[in-house]
Design a protein around this motif. Structure first.
Motif, PDB file in Angstrom:
ATOM      1  N   GLY A  31       0.871  -0.946   0.047  1.00  0.00           N
ATOM      2  CA  GLY A  31       0.042   0.254  -0.114  1.00  0.00           C
ATOM      3  C   GLY A  31       0.415   1.279  -0.296  1.00  0.00           C
ATOM      4  O   GLY A  31       2.220   1.538   0.043  1.00  0.00           O
ATOM      5  N   SER A  32      -0.071   2.230  -0.175  1.00  0.00           N
ATOM      6  CA  SER A  32       1.124   3.653   0.171  1.00  0.00           C
ATOM      7  C   SER A  32       0.214   4.578   0.599  1.00  0.00           C
ATOM      8  O   SER A  32       1.184   5.662   0.520  1.00  0.00           O
ATOM      9  N   ARG A  33      -0.384   4.850   1.426  1.00  0.00           N
ATOM     10  CA  ARG A  33      -1.365   5.807   2.145  1.00  0.00           C
ATOM     11  C   ARG A  33      -1.163   5.133   2.929  1.00  0.00           C
ATOM     12  O   ARG A  33      -2.059   4.299   3.427  1.00  0.00           O
ATOM     13  N   ARG A  34      -0.377   6.494   4.082  1.00  0.00           N
ATOM     14  CA  ARG A  34      -0.564   5.657   5.635  1.00  0.00           C
ATOM     15  C   ARG A  34      -1.616   6.326   6.361  1.00  0.00           C
ATOM     16  O   ARG A  34      -1.497   7.700   5.429  1.00  0.00           O
ATOM     17  N   LEU A  35      -2.214   6.390   7.396  1.00  0.00           N
ATOM     18  CA  LEU A  35      -2.971   7.214   8.073  1.00  0.00           C
ATOM     19  C   LEU A  35      -2.466   7.428   9.582  1.00  0.00           C
ATOM     20  O   LEU A  35      -1.701   7.292   9.643  1.00  0.00           O
ATOM     21  N   ALA A  36      -3.871   8.568   9.943  1.00  0.00           N
ATOM     22  CA  ALA A  36      -3.164   9.026  11.182  1.00  0.00           C
ATOM     23  C   ALA A  36      -2.664   8.331  12.051  1.00  0.00           C
ATOM     24  O   ALA A  36      -3.069   6.504  11.885  1.00  0.00           O
ATOM     25  N   GLU A  37      -2.192   8.375  13.290  1.00  0.00           N
ATOM     26  CA  GLU A  37      -1.368   7.698  14.462  1.00  0.00           C
ATOM     27  C   GLU A  37      -2.642   7.271  16.020  1.00  0.00           C
ATOM     28  O   GLU A  37      -2.608   7.448  16.749  1.00  0.00           O
ATOM     29  N   ARG A  38      -4.259   7.350  15.201  1.00  0.00           N
ATOM     30  CA  ARG A  38      -4.816   7.161  16.359  1.00  0.00           C
ATOM     31  C   ARG A  38      -5.915   5.935  16.067  1.00  0.00           C
ATOM     32  O   ARG A  38      -5.958   5.970  14.490  1.00  0.00           O
TER      33      ARG A  38
END
Length: 104
Positions: free
Chosen positions: A11-18
C-alpha cells in the motif's frame, strides 16, 4: 460465526496515528475498527461475520476497498451481523475518511 483474514501488500497511503471505530454491531449492520500497525506496508483485514459462506463476496469487497484507498501499515477489524456489501463499503470508507480528517 466465520472469521476471514485478508492481507494486501504494498500500500502507499498511511493514516493518522490513532485508532478509529465507526458503525455499530446490530442486526444487519457492522462496526469497523481501523488503526495504524507496523505491517511492512501492508493492510491486514480481519472479519468476524454471522453470515457464513460469503467469503468470495467479502474478498471482492475488500479488494475493491484496497484498490480505492491503497492503505499501508493499517489493521482493520470488522464485526459483522449481516451487512450488505454496500453497507460494508460505506463503513470502510467512513472509517478511512474519518482518519483523514474528513468527518464521521
Amino acid at each position: 460465526m466465520e472469521t476471514l483474514n485478508y492481507r494486501f501488500e504494498q500500500g502507499s497511503r498511511r493514516l493518522a496515528e490513532r485508532a478509529q471505530l465507526v458503525g455499530v454491531v446490530s442486526s444487519g449492520n457492522l462496526e469497523v475498527l481501523i488503526e495504524p500497525a507496523a505491517l511492512d506496508g501492508a493492510c491486514a483485514i480481519e472479519i468476524k461475520t454471522a453470515a457464513v459462506g460469503f467469503g468470495a463476496i467479502w474478498q471482492a469487497v475488500m479488494r475493491d476497498f484496497q484498490q480505492r484507498w491503497q492503505l499501508a501499515d493499517v489493521s482493520i477489524s470488522i464485526n459483522d451481523m449481516g451487512a450488505t456489501p454496500a453497507v460494508v463499503s460505506l463503513r470502510l470508507d467512513q472509517a478511512v475518511e474519518t482518519m483523514l480528517g474528513g468527518g464521521a
